[in-house]
Scaffold this motif. Structure first.
Motif, PDB file in Angstrom:
ATOM      1  N   SER A 179      -4.063  -1.259  -8.162  1.00  0.00           N
ATOM      2  CA  SER A 179      -5.368  -0.620  -7.997  1.00  0.00           C
ATOM      3  C   SER A 179      -5.182   0.647  -7.179  1.00  0.00           C
ATOM      4  N   ARG A 180      -6.222   1.459  -7.133  1.00  0.00           N
ATOM      5  CA  ARG A 180      -6.126   2.693  -6.358  1.00  0.00           C
ATOM      6  C   ARG A 180      -7.480   3.049  -5.771  1.00  0.00           C
ATOM      7  N   ASP A 181      -7.423   3.789  -4.675  1.00  0.00           N
ATOM      8  CA  ASP A 181      -8.614   4.329  -4.023  1.00  0.00           C
ATOM      9  C   ASP A 181      -8.457   5.840  -4.051  1.00  0.00           C
ATOM     10  N   ASN A 182      -9.198   6.488  -4.920  1.00  0.00           N
ATOM     11  CA  ASN A 182      -9.039   7.932  -5.098  1.00  0.00           C
ATOM     12  C   ASN A 182      -9.559   8.733  -3.906  1.00  0.00           C
ATOM     13  N   VAL A 183     -10.419   8.143  -3.102  1.00  0.00           N
ATOM     14  CA  VAL A 183     -10.903   8.829  -1.894  1.00  0.00           C
ATOM     15  C   VAL A 183      -9.810   8.827  -0.832  1.00  0.00           C
ATOM     16  N   LYS A 184      -9.115   7.711  -0.725  1.00  0.00           N
ATOM     17  CA  LYS A 184      -8.059   7.581   0.282  1.00  0.00           C
ATOM     18  C   LYS A 184      -6.684   8.010  -0.242  1.00  0.00           C
ATOM     19  N   ASN A 185      -6.603   8.406  -1.506  1.00  0.00           N
ATOM     20  CA  ASN A 185      -5.316   8.787  -2.115  1.00  0.00           C
ATOM     21  C   ASN A 185      -4.281   7.683  -1.941  1.00  0.00           C
ATOM     22  N   THR A 186      -4.694   6.474  -2.184  1.00  0.00           N
ATOM     23  CA  THR A 186      -3.850   5.307  -1.936  1.00  0.00           C
ATOM     24  C   THR A 186      -3.780   4.426  -3.178  1.00  0.00           C
ATOM     25  N   SER A 206       0.847  -1.189   0.000  1.00  0.00           N
ATOM     26  CA  SER A 206       0.000   0.000   0.000  1.00  0.00           C
ATOM     27  C   SER A 206       0.879   1.234   0.000  1.00  0.00           C
ATOM     28  N   ASN A 223      -5.543   8.084 -13.216  1.00  0.00           N
ATOM     29  CA  ASN A 223      -6.669   8.414 -12.335  1.00  0.00           C
ATOM     30  C   ASN A 223      -7.987   7.944 -12.932  1.00  0.00           C
ATOM     31  N   TYR A 228      -2.372   0.525  -4.473  1.00  0.00           N
ATOM     32  CA  TYR A 228      -2.064  -0.796  -3.958  1.00  0.00           C
ATOM     33  C   TYR A 228      -1.369  -1.625  -5.034  1.00  0.00           C
TER      34      TYR A 228
END
Length: 120
Positions: free
Chosen positions: A70-77, A21, A53, A79
């Motif tokens: 993968s990515r979580d745009n809400v968490k700016n993370t 992460s 993005n 993986y």
């Protein structure tokens, strides 16, 4: 200031799995492309995988079918799920991200790196 902090590295046996992460924090306005690179002793830093993005992915041939970014745009993370690990995957893994900060300056930021060792 922007920081990228990686986690999830470690020692795993061949055939095992790890999930890396990388969380971005700071005065972030927008994050564009994010990616993972790796570097072994005495070698150059090589691309492992990138994700835009919009979710478009790109992988090095050596990890296709085994790694998933993968990515979580809400968490700016971002993986990196790594399966079927091989000894040749041993390296320090770095994340990076193209970020526009609150002052509208664009730059590429790097994490500090996390060690992945694949060994029996």
């Amino acid at each position: 200031q922007v920081q990228l902090v990686e986690s999830g590295g470690g020692l795993v046996q061949p055939g095992g799995s790890l999930r890396l992460s990388c969380a971005a924090s700071g005065s972030i306005f927008m994050i564009y492309g994010m990616g993972w690179y790796r570097q072994s002793p005495g070698k150059q830093r090589d691309l492992v995988a990138t994700i835009t993005n919009g979710g478009s992915r790109n992988y090095a041939d050596s990890v296709k079918g085994r790694f998933t970014i993968s990515r979580d745009n809400v968490k700016n993370t971002v993986y990196l799920q790594m399966n079927s690990l091989k000894p040749e995957d041993t390296a320090v893994y770095y994340c990076n991200a193209a970020i526009t900060i609150a002052t509208m300056r664009n730059d590429v930021y790097w994490g500090q790196g996390t060690q992945v060792t694949v060994s029996s």
